[in-house]
Design a protein around this motif. Structure first.
Motif, PDB file in Angstrom:
ATOM      1  N   HIS A 173       0.471  -1.099   0.112  1.00 33.56           N
ATOM      2  CA  HIS A 173      -0.065  -0.293   0.131  1.00 33.56           C
ATOM      3  C   HIS A 173       0.674   1.436  -0.443  1.00 33.56           C
ATOM      4  N   ARG A 174       2.188   1.783  -0.530  1.00 38.00           N
ATOM      5  CA  ARG A 174       3.038   2.318  -0.421  1.00 38.00           C
ATOM      6  C   ARG A 174       2.447   3.855  -1.181  1.00 38.00           C
ATOM      7  N   ASP A 175       0.900   3.788  -1.725  1.00 34.13           N
ATOM      8  CA  ASP A 175       0.744   4.060  -2.729  1.00 34.13           C
ATOM      9  C   ASP A 175       0.108   5.268  -1.686  1.00 34.13           C
ATOM     10  N   GLU A 176      -0.870   4.411  -0.363  1.00 33.22           N
ATOM     11  CA  GLU A 176      -0.915   5.483   0.390  1.00 33.22           C
ATOM     12  C   GLU A 176      -0.558   5.977   1.531  1.00 33.22           C
ATOM     13  N   VAL A 177       0.914   5.959   1.196  1.00 37.46           N
ATOM     14  CA  VAL A 177       1.744   6.572   2.254  1.00 37.46           C
ATOM     15  C   VAL A 177       2.313   7.493   2.252  1.00 37.46           C
ATOM     16  N   GLU A 178       2.252   8.311   3.042  1.00 37.54           N
ATOM     17  CA  GLU A 178       1.999  10.163   2.637  1.00 37.54           C
ATOM     18  C   GLU A 178       4.222   9.988   3.522  1.00 37.54           C
ATOM     19  N   VAL A 179       5.055  10.470   2.732  1.00 36.27           N
ATOM     20  CA  VAL A 179       6.321  10.250   3.731  1.00 36.27           C
ATOM     21  C   VAL A 179       5.818  12.115   3.845  1.00 36.27           C
ATOM     22  N   VAL A 180       6.207  12.690   5.228  1.00 36.33           N
ATOM     23  CA  VAL A 180       6.663  14.209   5.498  1.00 36.33           C
ATOM     24  C   VAL A 180       8.231  14.192   6.012  1.00 36.33           C
ATOM     25  N   TRP A 181       9.163  15.051   6.097  1.00 31.31           N
ATOM     26  CA  TRP A 181      10.080  15.594   6.759  1.00 31.31           C
ATOM     27  C   TRP A 181      10.644  16.776   7.239  1.00 31.31           C
ATOM     28  N   HIS A 182      11.156  16.278   8.227  1.00 34.55           N
ATOM     29  CA  HIS A 182      10.608  17.421   9.274  1.00 34.55           C
ATOM     30  C   HIS A 182      12.520  18.120   9.449  1.00 34.55           C
ATOM     31  N   SER A 183      12.504  18.834  10.209  1.00 30.09           N
ATOM     32  CA  SER A 183      14.031  19.813  10.092  1.00 30.09           C
ATOM     33  C   SER A 183      13.809  18.837  12.092  1.00 30.09           C
ATOM     34  N   PHE A 184      15.793  18.974  11.970  1.00 32.13           N
ATOM     35  CA  PHE A 184      16.124  18.886  12.922  1.00 32.13           C
ATOM     36  C   PHE A 184      17.530  19.219  12.815  1.00 32.13           C
ATOM     37  N   GLN A 185      17.952  19.742  13.509  1.00 31.67           N
ATOM     38  CA  GLN A 185      19.936  20.264  13.412  1.00 31.67           C
ATOM     39  C   GLN A 185      20.672  19.406  15.196  1.00 31.67           C
ATOM     40  N   LEU A 186      21.174  18.713  14.508  1.00 26.85           N
ATOM     41  CA  LEU A 186      22.536  18.221  15.505  1.00 26.85           C
ATOM     42  C   LEU A 186      22.831  19.255  16.380  1.00 26.85           C
ATOM     43  N   THR A 187      23.347  20.224  15.876  1.00 25.94           N
ATOM     44  CA  THR A 187      24.283  21.651  16.129  1.00 25.94           C
ATOM     45  C   THR A 187      24.091  23.146  15.684  1.00 25.94           C
ATOM     46  N   PRO A 188      22.698  23.171  15.891  1.00 29.45           N
ATOM     47  CA  PRO A 188      22.231  24.201  15.540  1.00 29.45           C
ATOM     48  C   PRO A 188      22.968  25.803  15.290  1.00 29.45           C
ATOM     49  N   ASN A 204      26.503  24.501   8.558  1.00 30.04           N
ATOM     50  CA  ASN A 204      25.282  24.252   9.024  1.00 30.04           C
ATOM     51  C   ASN A 204      24.218  24.609   8.686  1.00 30.04           C
ATOM     52  N   THR A 205      23.710  23.562   9.067  1.00 33.10           N
ATOM     53  CA  THR A 205      22.393  23.202   7.595  1.00 33.10           C
ATOM     54  C   THR A 205      20.790  23.762   7.962  1.00 33.10           C
ATOM     55  N   PHE A 206      21.170  25.168   9.272  1.00 36.73           N
ATOM     56  CA  PHE A 206      19.606  25.893   8.936  1.00 36.73           C
ATOM     57  C   PHE A 206      19.119  26.350   7.211  1.00 36.73           C
ATOM     58  N   LEU A 207      20.229  26.950   6.649  1.00 41.11           N
ATOM     59  CA  LEU A 207      19.508  27.247   5.374  1.00 41.11           C
ATOM     60  C   LEU A 207      18.689  26.116   4.210  1.00 41.11           C
ATOM     61  N   ALA A 208      20.210  24.841   4.682  1.00 41.01           N
ATOM     62  CA  ALA A 208      19.723  23.626   3.809  1.00 41.01           C
ATOM     63  C   ALA A 208      17.917  23.278   4.290  1.00 41.01           C
ATOM     64  N   HIS A 209      18.013  23.070   5.574  1.00 42.01           N
ATOM     65  CA  HIS A 209      16.452  23.195   5.651  1.00 42.01           C
ATOM     66  C   HIS A 209      15.537  23.699   5.367  1.00 42.01           C
ATOM     67  N   GLN A 210      15.974  24.948   5.405  1.00 42.73           N
ATOM     68  CA  GLN A 210      14.588  25.845   5.054  1.00 42.73           C
ATOM     69  C   GLN A 210      14.603  25.862   3.183  1.00 42.73           C
ATOM     70  N   LEU A 211      15.284  25.345   2.897  1.00 41.33           N
ATOM     71  CA  LEU A 211      15.184  24.937   1.116  1.00 41.33           C
ATOM     72  C   LEU A 211      13.958  23.596   0.951  1.00 41.33           C
ATOM     73  N   ILE A 212      15.011  22.528   2.097  1.00 44.54           N
ATOM     74  CA  ILE A 212      13.383  21.729   1.743  1.00 44.54           C
ATOM     75  C   ILE A 212      12.363  22.032   1.937  1.00 44.54           C
ATOM     76  N   HIS A 213      11.876  22.487   2.668  1.00 43.77           N
ATOM     77  CA  HIS A 213      10.467  23.236   2.800  1.00 43.77           C
ATOM     78  C   HIS A 213       9.885  23.734   1.804  1.00 43.77           C
ATOM     79  N   LEU A 214      10.641  24.666   0.932  1.00 41.42           N
ATOM     80  CA  LEU A 214      10.349  25.859   0.060  1.00 41.42           C
ATOM     81  C   LEU A 214      10.495  24.539  -0.555  1.00 41.42           C
ATOM     82  N   GLY A 215      10.866  23.501  -0.843  1.00 39.37           N
ATOM     83  CA  GLY A 215      10.699  22.264  -1.527  1.00 39.37           C
ATOM     84  C   GLY A 215       9.804  21.779  -1.670  1.00 39.37           C
ATOM     85  N   ALA A 216       9.249  21.194  -0.546  1.00 37.90           N
ATOM     86  CA  ALA A 216       7.437  20.802   0.541  1.00 37.90           C
ATOM     87  C   ALA A 216       6.593  21.758  -0.048  1.00 37.90           C
ATOM     88  N   HIS A 217       6.619  23.221  -0.100  1.00 36.71           N
ATOM     89  CA  HIS A 217       6.269  24.125  -0.358  1.00 36.71           C
ATOM     90  C   HIS A 217       5.516  23.326  -2.666  1.00 36.71           C
TER      91      HIS A 217
END
Length: 233
Positions: free
Chosen positions: A30-45, A97-110
């Motif tokens: 049933h993989r077509d029924e699975v919605e995967v959502v990525w969330h940000s987490f910075q190990l060393t903000p 530092n991954t703060f900007l990278a995570h922001q780009l991922i959110h833009l990708g989600a948009h």
């Protein structure tokens, strides 16, 4: 069925865990029924990269060990990554530092390209030794998955998704995330770490069985009954 995953772009086990989860998902009926959502987490903000410093030295400094021990730990991690088909280039990886990278991922989600953006950034960091803390390079990587360059630059410069990253991290604190990757299935079951595909497959089956839509009742007999408007005689 929703699966939410907290991870950091520079977390080596997060990329490995992504591959293991993807393998389980590939075999899920049933993989077509699975919605995967990525969330940000910075190990060393608060990490501030030092130009020219290797990942081995950066890791050694963080762990409080000798540089050769940092290299040894990274070599071990590269061996683990090879088991899932990932050829980490940690000798040349650029600490960031991954703060900007995570922001780009959110833009990708948009734009419906969250997974593609996440994958591209991880590959750039681990496999290609690209700088994922640099705006110009992030804009370039974004265009490679179909994001508009001008929009990406504007969003990263203005911090359009900075609050979204912080909100992800706050949510992680609220549900007790202490390490990543961290997988949450339908807000009920959690899996911590880069577990084996077999475990992910087992959880997918269990959660789907509990949360799958229930079929409508089939009436097998109908006779006299009473309702709000009275009784049928």
């Amino acid at each position: 069925m929703k699966v939410e995953i907290w991870s950091d772009v520079v977390c080596p086990f997060c990329y490995i865990g992504k591959r293991k989860f993807e393998k389980a998902l590939e075999g899920f009926a049933h993989r077509d029924e699975v919605e995967v959502v990525w969330h940000s987490f910075q190990l060393t903000p608060d990490f501030v990269p030092i130009p020219g410093e290797s990942l081995h030295d950066s890791l050694a400094k963080k762990k409080g060990v000798a540089p050769e021990e940092g290299r040894r730990m990274n070599e071990h991690m590269s061996g683990v990554a090879k088991e899932v088909g990932l050829n980490y280039d940690l000798d040349n990886a650029i600490p960031a530092n991954t703060f900007l990278a995570h922001q780009l991922i959110h833009l990708g989600a948009h734009h419906g390209k969250q997974d593609a953006t996440k994958e591209r950034l991880m590959a750039a960091y681990y496999l290609e030794a690209q700088n994922i803390g640099d705006i110009d390079n992030l804009v370039k990587l974004g265009t490679e998955v179909g994001l508009d360059a001008a929009e990406s630059r504007q969003a990263l410069t203005a911090g359009t998704y900075a609050e979204a990253v912080r909100l992800d991290e706050y949510h992680a604190q609220q549900i007790g995330v202490r390490g990543v990757p961290f997988f949450v299935f339908e807000d009920k079951y959690a899996v911590s770490g880069a577990q084996q595909p077999e475990l992910f497959a087992e959880v997918l089956e269990k959660v789907y069985d509990e949360f799958k839509p229930k079929p409508a009742l089939t009436v097998v007999a109908d006779s006299n009954a009473c309702g709000p408007d009275g009784c049928e005689i």
